[in-house]
Design an enzyme around this catalytic site. Structure first.
Site, PDB file in Angstrom:
ATOM      1  N   ASP A 159      18.664  25.086  24.523  1.00 15.70           N
ATOM      2  CA  ASP A 159      19.551  25.636  23.494  1.00 15.70           C
ATOM      3  C   ASP A 159      18.671  26.478  22.586  1.00 15.70           C
ATOM      4  O   ASP A 159      17.697  25.953  22.014  1.00 15.70           O
ATOM      5  CB  ASP A 159      20.213  24.503  22.700  1.00 15.70           C
ATOM      6  CG  ASP A 159      21.136  23.662  23.573  1.00 15.70           C
ATOM      7  OD1 ASP A 159      21.639  24.186  24.580  1.00 15.70           O
ATOM      8  OD2 ASP A 159      21.332  22.481  23.247  1.00 15.70           O
TER       9      ASP A 159
ATOM     10  N   HIS B 241      23.423  28.003  24.960  1.00 15.05           N
ATOM     11  CA  HIS B 241      22.944  27.138  26.052  1.00 15.05           C
ATOM     12  C   HIS B 241      22.627  27.979  27.294  1.00 15.05           C
ATOM     13  O   HIS B 241      23.494  28.673  27.822  1.00 15.05           O
ATOM     14  CB  HIS B 241      24.005  26.079  26.379  1.00 15.05           C
ATOM     15  CG  HIS B 241      23.624  25.173  27.517  1.00 15.05           C
ATOM     16  ND1 HIS B 241      23.233  23.864  27.345  1.00 15.05           N
ATOM     17  CD2 HIS B 241      23.582  25.382  28.863  1.00 15.05           C
ATOM     18  CE1 HIS B 241      22.967  23.313  28.518  1.00 15.05           C
ATOM     19  NE2 HIS B 241      23.176  24.221  29.461  1.00 15.05           N
TER      20      HIS B 241
ATOM     21  N   GLU C  21      29.273  28.311  25.446  1.00 17.47           N
ATOM     22  CA  GLU C  21      28.277  28.162  24.363  1.00 17.47           C
ATOM     23  C   GLU C  21      27.318  29.343  24.354  1.00 17.47           C
ATOM     24  O   GLU C  21      26.595  29.553  25.340  1.00 17.47           O
ATOM     25  CB  GLU C  21      27.475  26.864  24.593  1.00 17.47           C
ATOM     26  CG  GLU C  21      28.360  25.635  24.642  1.00 17.47           C
ATOM     27  CD  GLU C  21      27.605  24.361  25.033  1.00 17.47           C
ATOM     28  OE1 GLU C  21      26.362  24.385  25.117  1.00 17.47           O
ATOM     29  OE2 GLU C  21      28.291  23.350  25.259  1.00 17.47           O
TER      30      GLU C  21
ATOM     31  N   HIS D 234      20.633  18.914  30.290  1.00 16.31           N
ATOM     32  CA  HIS D 234      19.363  18.830  29.548  1.00 16.31           C
ATOM     33  C   HIS D 234      18.456  17.710  30.064  1.00 16.31           C
ATOM     34  O   HIS D 234      17.251  17.730  29.798  1.00 16.31           O
ATOM     35  CB  HIS D 234      19.612  18.639  28.051  1.00 16.31           C
ATOM     36  CG  HIS D 234      20.041  19.892  27.352  1.00 16.31           C
ATOM     37  ND1 HIS D 234      19.152  20.747  26.740  1.00 16.31           N
ATOM     38  CD2 HIS D 234      21.271  20.448  27.181  1.00 16.31           C
ATOM     39  CE1 HIS D 234      19.814  21.767  26.206  1.00 16.31           C
ATOM     40  NE2 HIS D 234      21.106  21.604  26.460  1.00 16.31           N
TER      41      HIS D 234
HETATM   42  C1  LIG Z   1      26.522  21.040  22.981  1.00 16.85           C
HETATM   43  C2  LIG Z   1      25.191  21.476  23.436  1.00 16.85           C
HETATM   44  N1  LIG Z   1      24.118  21.068  22.602  1.00 16.85           N
HETATM   45  C3  LIG Z   1      24.865  21.225  24.889  1.00 16.85           C
HETATM   46  O1  LIG Z   1      23.722  21.054  25.183  1.00 16.85           O
HETATM   47  N2  LIG Z   1      25.854  21.248  25.803  1.00 16.85           N
HETATM   48  C4  LIG Z   1      25.571  21.046  27.188  1.00 16.85           C
HETATM   49  C5  LIG Z   1      26.678  21.458  28.092  1.00 16.85           C
HETATM   50  C6  LIG Z   1      25.103  19.655  27.492  1.00 16.85           C
HETATM   51  O2  LIG Z   1      25.473  18.682  26.831  1.00 16.85           O
HETATM   52  O3  LIG Z   1      24.373  19.548  28.491  1.00 16.85           O
HETATM   53 ZN   LIG Z   2      22.522  22.881  25.754  1.00 21.98          ZN
END
Ligand SMILES: C[C@@H](N)C(=O)N[C@H](C)C(=O)O
Ligand SMILES: [Zn+2]
EC number: 3.4.13.22
Length: 229
Positions: free
Chosen positions: A141, A206, A203, A134
């Site tokens: 997400d 995501h 997920e 991110h």
């Molecule tokens: C857990 C979720 N919100 C998420 O964004 N997971 C990914 C893998 C991340 O932390 O980049």
């Molecule tokens: Zn994510």
């Protein structure tokens, strides 16, 4: 190190741009900002220019498929300090859920809980060769909103640390309700995959485009989005 973190990055230099609220729905107030995550002067509702173009294309496709339905952005850009905050928060939550005090765990308990957290959250890594997804502006997400504005029932909430979050968790169920959850997840996936996104293997919510995880999942040799602070 996760396998996708070995993919080299050649950043294409595209800017982060704001997600236009009149064209895409967002969760408001933002869940991590509400928890007090340290965004400083940054906003979670930014993505790379190419990611925004793909999201808008996905929204148009969804409108053609199912009039009145919308893509809803739960989270997008995440500074590394926020990644750290959310990993710490999720660790404490998980410990509490297991009836443990997060501050007085032995090393084995700590490592076991951390491993569960890192199944879902990326490490808050400051090495430019391995940015959290991110923090590149190349990950979102998301979920779907029906014409009334209610989120489609995906069978588990975004960010739950449990096998229910795996995209195919309900795939083989005989329960009609659980089959609906799976159909909703598949529809979300089809819309986003159709415009170039890849889904995280663990997920349902995501999706990535242009970052290291995307390159790894697509078998592309170089990622085009690195970390942006
Ligand atoms: C857990 C979720 N919100 C998420 O964004 N997971 C990914 C893998 C991340 O932390 O980049
Ligand atoms: Zn994510």
């Amino acid at each position: 190190m996760k396998p996708y973190q070995k993919i080299p990055i050649r950043d294409c230099g595209e800017p982060l741009v704001p997600i236009p609220r009149d064209r895409l729905a967002v969760v408001s107030p933002h869940p991590y900002q509400q928890l007090g995550a340290p965004y400083g002067d940054r906003s979670p509702f930014f993505v790379r220019e190419g990611v925004l173009a793909a999201l808008l294309e996905a929204q148009s496709q969804l409108e053609r498929d199912r009039p009145g339905w919308r893509i809803q952005i739960f989270d997008a850009y995440r500074p590394i300090a926020v990644q750290q905050f959310m990993v710490d928060y999720s660790f404490a939550q998980l410990a509490r859920l297991r009836g443990l005090d997060g501050r007085s765990l032995d090393e084995q308990q700590r490592q076991a809980l951390l491993a569960e957290v890192y199944q879902f959250w990326a490490q808050p890594n400051r090495d430019p060769a391995t940015p959290p997804p991110h923090s590149t502006g190349g990950a979102v997400d998301v979920t779907l909103l029906d014409p009334i504005g209610d989120p489609a029932d995906m069978g588990s909430p975004i960010d739950e640390i449990s096998p229910r979050s795996y995209p195919n968790h309900f795939a083989d169920s005989d329960d009609p309700l659980e089959r609906d959850y799976h159909a909703n997840r598949e529809h979300l996936h089809a819309i986003l995959h159709g415009v170039g996104f890849c889904r995280h293997p663990n997920e349902w919510w995501h999706f990535c485009l242009g970052d290291q995880m995307w390159a790894w999942l697509r078998n592309v040799s170089v990622a085009r989005y690195g970390g942006v602070e």
